[in-house]
Structure formats: structure tokens, C-alpha cells
Design a protein around this motif. Structure first.
Motif, PDB file in Angstrom:
ATOM      1  N   LEU A 147       0.875  -1.168   0.000  1.00 33.72           N
ATOM      2  CA  LEU A 147       0.000   0.000   0.000  1.00 33.72           C
ATOM      3  C   LEU A 147       0.914   1.220   0.000  1.00 33.72           C
ATOM      4  N   LEU A 148       0.873   1.982  -1.055  1.00 33.73           N
ATOM      5  CA  LEU A 148       1.788   3.103  -1.257  1.00 33.73           C
ATOM      6  C   LEU A 148       1.091   4.434  -0.985  1.00 33.73           C
ATOM      7  N   PRO A 149       1.895   5.524  -0.860  1.00 32.35           N
ATOM      8  CA  PRO A 149       1.293   6.840  -0.672  1.00 32.35           C
ATOM      9  C   PRO A 149       0.416   7.179  -1.874  1.00 32.35           C
ATOM     10  N   PRO A 150      -0.660   7.877  -1.721  1.00 32.45           N
ATOM     11  CA  PRO A 150      -1.203   8.400  -0.464  1.00 32.45           C
ATOM     12  C   PRO A 150      -2.146   7.419   0.234  1.00 32.45           C
ATOM     13  N   GLU A 151      -2.411   6.266  -0.396  1.00 27.70           N
ATOM     14  CA  GLU A 151      -3.353   5.316   0.187  1.00 27.70           C
ATOM     15  C   GLU A 151      -2.908   4.818   1.563  1.00 27.70           C
TER      16      GLU A 151
ATOM     17  N   ILE B 217      -3.882   7.414   4.109  1.00 28.77           N
ATOM     18  CA  ILE B 217      -5.342   7.421   4.283  1.00 28.77           C
ATOM     19  C   ILE B 217      -5.762   6.255   5.169  1.00 28.77           C
ATOM     20  N   GLU B 218      -5.202   5.066   4.906  1.00 35.52           N
ATOM     21  CA  GLU B 218      -5.534   3.912   5.740  1.00 35.52           C
ATOM     22  C   GLU B 218      -5.119   4.145   7.191  1.00 35.52           C
ATOM     23  N   ALA B 219      -3.925   4.699   7.407  1.00 34.99           N
ATOM     24  CA  ALA B 219      -3.450   4.949   8.772  1.00 34.99           C
ATOM     25  C   ALA B 219      -4.374   5.918   9.510  1.00 34.99           C
ATOM     26  N   ALA B 220      -4.875   6.936   8.826  1.00 34.20           N
ATOM     27  CA  ALA B 220      -5.784   7.899   9.451  1.00 34.20           C
ATOM     28  C   ALA B 220      -7.109   7.238   9.821  1.00 34.20           C
ATOM     29  N   ILE B 221      -7.605   6.370   8.961  1.00 31.24           N
ATOM     30  CA  ILE B 221      -8.864   5.663   9.237  1.00 31.24           C
ATOM     31  C   ILE B 221      -8.693   4.721  10.430  1.00 31.24           C
TER      32      ILE B 221
END
Length: 77
Positions: free
Chosen positions: A17-21, A24-28
């Protein structure tokens, strides 16, 4: 083109899973953790790997055909 997968590829369903995904996953995950903690849940971290005999005992037997297995060859002296 060949339908044979390249031997260096990851197992089906596993991917980077690369930036920016990744961000986004870490924030969720962080927001979800906060919500769960606010409702009294505590974090549990199960092991990354388990022995097959333990994992597939009882109700776990239903997952036997959908599980990725890694082999650890026996050690020789």
C-alpha cells in the motif's frame, strides 16, 4: 502472454500500500481506534503466524482451504 504467475509476486490478496493510500488507511485506523477506545474496547494483537494444527482445530477447520501456508523445514544438525 503466459498465465503462469511470476514466482516473485506476492500471494493473491497481498499487496503493498503506497502513498497516499497508506496514509489514508493509517488515518482511518487511528480514528477507528479512538472510537473503539471511547466505547471501552481494548486493543488485542493476535500473532502474525500460528501452527497449522492449532489454527485449524475446532471451528477454524472451515478456513483450511482459504489459508496461505508457509513451510518451515526441519533443522538438521
Amino acid at each position: 502472454m503466459s498465465d503462469i504467475p511470476h514466482p516473485a509476486l506476492l500471494p493473491t490478496g497481498i499487496h503493498d500500500l503506497l502513498p497516499p493510500e497508506a496514509e489514508i488507511e493509517a488515518a482511518i485506523v487511528s480514528a477507528s481506534d479512538g472510537d473503539m477506545t471511547a466505547h471501552g474496547y481494548e486493543r488485542v494483537k493476535p500473532p502474525l503466524v500460528e501452527f497449522e494444527e492449532t489454527l485449524f482445530s475446532g471451528a477454524g477447520a472451515a478456513m483450511a482451504t482459504a489459508t496461505f501456508r508457509m513451510m518451515d523445514p526441519p533443522r538438521t544438525a
